[in-house]
Design a protein around this motif. Structure first.
Motif, PDB file in Angstrom:
ATOM      1  N   GLY A  64      -8.714  -4.669   5.335  1.00  0.00           N
ATOM      2  CA  GLY A  64     -10.101  -4.773   4.890  1.00  0.00           C
ATOM      3  C   GLY A  64     -10.251  -5.085   3.419  1.00  0.00           C
ATOM      4  O   GLY A  64     -11.225  -5.722   3.014  1.00  0.00           O
ATOM      5  N   TYR A  65      -9.305  -4.606   2.592  1.00  0.00           N
ATOM      6  CA  TYR A  65      -9.451  -4.872   1.160  1.00  0.00           C
ATOM      7  C   TYR A  65      -8.540  -6.013   0.687  1.00  0.00           C
ATOM      8  O   TYR A  65      -8.407  -6.234  -0.511  1.00  0.00           O
ATOM      9  CB  TYR A  65      -9.275  -3.607   0.318  1.00  0.00           C
ATOM     10  CG  TYR A  65      -7.909  -2.967   0.246  1.00  0.00           C
ATOM     11  CD1 TYR A  65      -6.831  -3.595  -0.363  1.00  0.00           C
ATOM     12  CD2 TYR A  65      -7.698  -1.688   0.745  1.00  0.00           C
ATOM     13  CE1 TYR A  65      -5.585  -2.994  -0.441  1.00  0.00           C
ATOM     14  CE2 TYR A  65      -6.461  -1.074   0.679  1.00  0.00           C
ATOM     15  CZ  TYR A  65      -5.410  -1.731   0.081  1.00  0.00           C
ATOM     16  OH  TYR A  65      -4.186  -1.132   0.006  1.00  0.00           O
ATOM     17  N   LEU A  87     -13.895 -12.215   6.475  1.00  0.00           N
ATOM     18  CA  LEU A  87     -13.037 -11.703   7.548  1.00  0.00           C
ATOM     19  C   LEU A  87     -13.900 -10.928   8.545  1.00  0.00           C
ATOM     20  O   LEU A  87     -14.666 -10.052   8.165  1.00  0.00           O
ATOM     21  CB  LEU A  87     -11.971 -10.779   6.948  1.00  0.00           C
ATOM     22  CG  LEU A  87     -11.005 -10.144   7.941  1.00  0.00           C
ATOM     23  CD1 LEU A  87     -10.118 -11.204   8.561  1.00  0.00           C
ATOM     24  CD2 LEU A  87     -10.148  -9.096   7.254  1.00  0.00           C
ATOM     25  N   SER A 134       0.827  -1.213   0.000  1.00  0.00           N
ATOM     26  CA  SER A 134       0.000   0.000   0.000  1.00  0.00           C
ATOM     27  C   SER A 134       0.860   1.262   0.000  1.00  0.00           C
ATOM     28  O   SER A 134       1.603   1.517   0.952  1.00  0.00           O
ATOM     29  CB  SER A 134      -0.897   0.016   1.242  1.00  0.00           C
ATOM     30  OG  SER A 134      -1.321   1.343   1.508  1.00  0.00           O
ATOM     31  N   LEU A 159      -5.614  -0.791   8.867  1.00  0.00           N
ATOM     32  CA  LEU A 159      -6.930  -1.435   8.917  1.00  0.00           C
ATOM     33  C   LEU A 159      -7.563  -1.442   7.532  1.00  0.00           C
ATOM     34  O   LEU A 159      -8.164  -2.428   7.107  1.00  0.00           O
ATOM     35  CB  LEU A 159      -7.856  -0.699   9.903  1.00  0.00           C
ATOM     36  CG  LEU A 159      -7.816  -1.180  11.359  1.00  0.00           C
ATOM     37  CD1 LEU A 159      -6.464  -0.995  11.972  1.00  0.00           C
ATOM     38  CD2 LEU A 159      -8.892  -0.492  12.181  1.00  0.00           C
ATOM     39  N   CYS A 160      -7.439  -0.342   6.840  1.00  0.00           N
ATOM     40  CA  CYS A 160      -8.014  -0.226   5.494  1.00  0.00           C
ATOM     41  C   CYS A 160      -7.457  -1.320   4.585  1.00  0.00           C
ATOM     42  O   CYS A 160      -8.198  -2.007   3.885  1.00  0.00           O
ATOM     43  CB  CYS A 160      -7.725   1.165   4.937  1.00  0.00           C
ATOM     44  SG  CYS A 160      -8.331   1.447   3.272  1.00  0.00           S
ATOM     45  N   ALA A 161      -6.139  -1.506   4.621  1.00  0.00           N
ATOM     46  CA  ALA A 161      -5.518  -2.515   3.750  1.00  0.00           C
ATOM     47  C   ALA A 161      -5.940  -3.927   4.140  1.00  0.00           C
ATOM     48  O   ALA A 161      -6.201  -4.772   3.278  1.00  0.00           O
ATOM     49  CB  ALA A 161      -3.998  -2.380   3.802  1.00  0.00           C
TER      50      ALA A 161
END
Lengths: 409, 409
Positions: free
Chosen positions: A331-332, A338, A309, A327-329
């Protein structure tokens, strides 16, 4: 400047009985540069390799696959820097084969006993005559204690040579493992790194050697990323000369196999991490441990989502604990079903997130303290299984842009 | 400075009958900043949305999904910038719901009739009291011709507001479509962009509205990338107030549906491309056309592999036709059984590669001429099927690093 990569001490690199190395100067890109490496392997040597999964794989990679899959023993390697011989079609393959034939002729071998490797710019015709002209010099230079010079000869945008060595006892015999690697950009290997060569004098069956090279690559070169770009030329070769005198390793569950496998993996990890420490523009070295996944693959997917990222890598460059990006990474990352409420995110020894959000105990100054370090461990506990994986990466700095905006010029 | 993004002319934005917009100032991150937008929708309005597929989706995204899936008509939207309310767990959801309840109470609606949206930093508690305190000011400001002010109110790292508008005739009635969007980083939408809102006064059934929002998102917000990071908050909402007086569109194969769908898609594309033109640190705008694939998905995979490669993006920043990097990205895009010998790569009108390598007609000065432009089209002809896809992206500059190393401070 690489991140905590100690200067190479040639005296620490054990020669591997049965392997000699010679350096030549072809001036592929820069006149006078030592840019050709020849490795010669004694009779009885076995070799196994893993290569890029990129469909635009380079001509030498296609030849390596062909030659390793044939019935002739590999007895030499020839490597050039300055030109990747990738995106060069059938003509590129012809040129690589011509180089192999030239070296084979000089060494009394068949063309198919010589593995070719190239690294450098893509889409340019390889000046194969220059490389062939450099072979006599490289052959004259062949010697067993040339590993450090070889590590320098295969560098491109690398700022430091990368090598590692180790000895273990197997079946009462001292066995040596020595390896070199190169790479700093276009690093997101999918089978191996840009270039990695490791040799041991252990005696081991061909099938176990192949098993071992995959195992080691998966836990080393296939666990690093600089920029998410899987190169056209990634190659990792494991050579076993059989000169150590140990009884040939022939069982995958034997203590000898596990001793050698773990030593080979350890050296592969040192070499792979050296690539990250010398990552283009790197100022920090990050270890991403993902624990408690259902499969090793999903742990790696989370590790790679974080590791590639640009938002996370620039935040680490700035020592800014902007940890929501992690957290964003996660999540994707594509992990199925998950549950973000049960996972944990740690920065070194600091618990950052749990129950889907930041924990009450987290203090900005704790995050800041860790972010300022040169070596940082991010731990993600998925808390849904027993598998683990580790990914190594570096930060993303102005210099990454500078290096890659300038690479060809 | 955005790449060829003309200044917003408020007079070009048609009000949409049935929609009013009001701006407030909550000082979520910066005191005095206009950072709250309220949209109020007339009775009879239908709304449909697509949202991020990130598992760490933000609290407001979870509420939007819940409210749109319920049986109460959506009658208002409330948006804040400065804080994403993501990675905030159940507490974040409670705070978002409290804001919806506060606006609903003032407007005589139910809580579930108000959709909440947030954008900004992740992992920080949302100061919901500040936002609630700003609602009376936003309500007092409600008017139909407030789209330009709304576009400014939802900006974060954007350097320019983004809006577009169009009128078409459907069933003899003039139908208006107006939309706004925001986003500049953490842009690699997987359903929609950071935030996009579009309203029309057309009458259309709920099922066709949902079909239309997906179609338009796939060809606009889901076809752009700045940095490959799929945000936690991506939301794209399509509103139809039904005030235009046209006969309700109820058939997916009707001319009216296609007219409206294409107009909505066109506006969505303008808004999505505006995000790329204003991409963090962008100096160039690249259109990547991938043609002749077996499926639209594989075309998109190739487009995204090129569009998110830091090596390609830095080469474009430098105007360096280091075009082997494009072949490399095509090669690792994951397209099954891709034959690299039959595909073609074009840079604007210059054929670069065919037959697995560079074509003989290619001249460096032709590549250089194209690379120096601000708007560049890369065309990849896969020559293996009938499907196409387009991806839009920007280059990767020093300023991307600078912006993201500084974002929180």
């Amino acid at each position: 400047m690489p991140v905590n990569l100690p200067p190479l001490d040639p005296a620490q690199l054990h020669p591997v009985p049965g392997v000699t190395l010679g350096i030549g100067s072809a001036g592929v890109k820069t006149p006078g540069r030592k840019d050709v490496l020849v490795m010669v392997l004694t009779e009885g040597t076995r070799a196994a390799g893993v290569f890029t999964q990129n469909r635009f794989c380079a001509a030498p990679v296609r030849l390596c696959r062909e030659f390793l899959g044939g019935d002739k023993a590999i007895r030499a390697l020839v490597v050039n820097t300055g030109n990747a011989n990738a995106g060069t079609g059938q003509d590129g393959e012809n040129r690589a084969r011509t180089i192999c034939a030239a070296l084979a002729e000089k060494m009394g071998l068949a063309t198919e006993q010589v593995l070719p490797f190239s690294t450098g710019v893509i889409l340019e015709p390889l000046p194969h005559e220059k490389i062939i002209a450099a072979l006599p010099g490289a052959i004259a230079d062949l010697k067993a204690d040339n590993w450090a010079a070889a590590a320098s000869a295969i560098m491109t945008t690398d700022t430091a040579p990368k090598a590692a060595s180790k000895q273990v006892v197997i079946g009462g015999k001292t066995v040596t493992i020595t390896g070199i690697s190169k790479g700093a950009g276009m690093i997101h290997p999918n089978m191996a790194t840009m270039l990695g060569y490791m040799a041991t004098d252990a005696a081991i069956s061909q099938s176990l050697l192949q098993k071992m090279v995959k195992y080691a690559a998966d836990r080393s070169f296939n666990s690093i990323t600089v920029d998410g770009d899987t190169s056209t030329n990634d190659s990792f070769i494991l050579i076993a000369t059989g000169q150590a005198g140990n009884t040939e390793i022939a069982a995958a569950d034997s203590a000898d196999f596990i001793t050698l496998r773990d030593a080979v993996t350890e050296i592969a990890q040192v070499l792979a991490k050296a690539i990250i420490r010398d990552g283009e523009g790197a100022t920090k070295f990050m270890t991403i441990n993902v624990e408690g996944g259902k499969t090793r693959e999903e742990c790696k997917a989370v590790g790679y989502a974080i590791g590639r990222s640009p938002l996370i890598k620039t935040a680490f460059f700035a020592s800014d604990p902007n940890l929501g990006r992690i957290l964003c990474a996660i999540g994707y990352s594509g992990v199925e079903n998950l549950d973000v409420n049960t996972l944990e995110v740690w920065l070194d020894d600091v618990l950052v997130a749990r129950d889907g959000g930041r924990v009450a105990s987290y203090r900005e100054e704790d995050g800041q303290r860790v972010m300022k370090k040169e070596e940082i461990t991010i731990t993600v506990k998925l808390n849904r299984g027993q598998e683990n994986a580790t990914v190594w990466t570096c930060d993303f700095s102005y210099d990454y842009v500078k290096i890659n905006a300038d690479y060809r010029s």
